[in-house]
Design an enzyme around this catalytic site. Sequence first.
Site, PDB file in Angstrom:
ATOM      1  CB  ALA A  62     -34.224 -96.354   9.450  1.00  0.00           C
ATOM      2  N   GLY A  63     -33.834 -94.341   7.147  1.00  0.00           N
ATOM      3  CA  GLY A  63     -34.396 -94.094   6.160  1.00  0.00           C
ATOM      4  C   GLY A  63     -35.173 -95.000   5.440  1.00  0.00           C
ATOM      5  CB  ALA A  64     -36.753 -96.286   1.767  1.00  0.00           C
ATOM      6  CD1 TRP A  65     -29.452 -94.827  -0.156  1.00  0.00           C
ATOM      7  CD2 TRP A  65     -30.171 -97.480  -0.793  1.00  0.00           C
ATOM      8  NE1 TRP A  65     -28.699 -96.150  -1.062  1.00  0.00           N
ATOM      9  CE2 TRP A  65     -29.118 -97.562  -1.458  1.00  0.00           C
ATOM     10  CE3 TRP A  65     -31.336 -98.343  -0.418  1.00  0.00           C
ATOM     11  CZ2 TRP A  65     -28.369 -98.510  -1.640  1.00  0.00           C
ATOM     12  CZ3 TRP A  65     -30.136 -99.757  -1.302  1.00  0.00           C
ATOM     13  CH2 TRP A  65     -29.094-100.055  -1.983  1.00  0.00           C
ATOM     14  N   GLY A  66     -31.544 -96.081   3.692  1.00  0.00           N
ATOM     15  CA  GLY A  66     -30.691 -96.885   5.139  1.00  0.00           C
ATOM     16  C   GLY A  66     -31.554 -98.375   5.293  1.00  0.00           C
ATOM     17  CE  LYS A 209     -28.053 -92.042  -4.944  1.00  0.00           C
ATOM     18  NZ  LYS A 209     -28.614 -92.327  -5.967  1.00  0.00           N
ATOM     19  CE  LYS A 298     -29.895 -88.956  -7.243  1.00  0.00           C
ATOM     20  NZ  LYS A 298     -31.004 -89.362  -6.610  1.00  0.00           N
ATOM     21  CG  ASN A 361     -35.385 -85.540  -4.738  1.00  0.00           C
ATOM     22  OD1 ASN A 361     -35.133 -84.681  -3.746  1.00  0.00           O
ATOM     23  ND2 ASN A 361     -34.820 -86.877  -4.499  1.00  0.00           N
TER      24      ASN A 361
END
EC number: 1.1.1.8
Length: 475
Positions: A62-66, A209, A298, A361
């Site tokens: 449940a991070g930001a993208w998830g 990623k 990246k 990052n």
Amino acid sequence: MVGSVENNNSPIARTNGSTHTHSNGSSQSNGSSATSEERLDEFRHRLGKSEGDLLKIVGIGAGAWGSVFAALLQDAYGQFRDKIQVRIWRRPGRSVDRSTAKNLFEVINSREDVLRRLIRRCGYLKYVEARLGDRTLYADEILRDGFCLNMIETPLCPLKVVTNLQEAVWDADIVVNALPSTETREVFEEISRYWKERIGYPVIISLAKGIEASLDPVPRIITPTQMISSATGVPVENILYLGGPNIAAEIYNKEYANARICGSHKWRNPLAKFLRQPHFIVWDNSDLVTHEVMGGLKNVYAIGAGMVAALTNESATSKSVYFAHCTSEMIFITHLLTEQPEKLAGPLLADTYVTLLKGRNAWYGQMLAKGELSPDMGDSIKGKGMIQGVSAIGAFYELLSQPSLSVLHPEENKPVAPAELCPILKRLYKILIKRELLPKDILQALRDETVTDPRERIEMAQSHAFYRPSLLGKP
């Protein structure tokens, strides 16, 4: 179960002449493209779902993208409760500190729609108590109200949260891996225990990623989808990767974005149709592992970009010099990884560009250079989550330092490890992994008078047979 479906080409009949409204507020006519319910019905049919049999989707992590990914699906399809269930798993017990609770309270009161929703659901009082220090909030608790701990400034829709991993995954049709790559193997090894009695395989979409390096018996990259397949026994054709040049909060705020879902033909095209929304265009591609690796690459150079930006007071000239060098190193590395690197140039540069502009990052690199963070604090940062680029720096450098991968040095005419031709990667490794240099030393990679012209590095990669299929586990 998903794994038992054989019929791949069964279109769903559409009702002519009607117009439907999406849960996100946009409307589409059947004359132009499918509505949300039609896309859902088509995908359910593709999975062999009968009436009354829910399509069960669960996000793991449940991070930001998830969190945003789960919220996008909930917004698009959550209204069809008799056809689909969207849930998200996160570990229980993570408390919200008081400073974050104060910020969260301010966000709630600045958004009338969120405030009214919480009052209507009798959920506002606990945020008042947390603001005053009279109550402790928990990450899974606020996620149910639509607040991701790593992204509290962007309220989401309320989500169905599960804290028991077995309950979350045991009968899921679609599992979305939103874990950091450094946690993927461990969690999916646990999940595999819950699938031992399962008939058929789920479809797994990985958002991770990052990479691991395996040096024995031969140097090669291990990606999250490979970790998942190895841990669970789910065949690779049922595991896909979704990535693209995007920022999670901006996607949820309906900024136009695109992504690619990569994997087997059996699932990538149906999933691309199912995930596509008016503001979020999903294309499909067969090159799974290479796109995964590029997503990790990246992040490496984004950390350095953040350092350079902070150290030079956002100098446009210095940032452009860094960009020229880092892109030449990325191009050089892609020539080692794929036989047709030119096909990756656009997606890689686009993903790199957005990460340099606004990714976590690059932010991490800035904070290191300003002295507000240090490598000793680790790569899991409060309010940001896991900084994936740190582990990727270690993996790429250790992999490309292997003598068995040596290439001919263009000037010295002798074999050298590929990492020796990537001065930025080498310095980042010494700064973040070995801790031998300080963040300010990244500038020396740009100012060294003996450094290779970026153009020469690209020409060298293009004129020599550098491709090493074994790096991606190919014969």
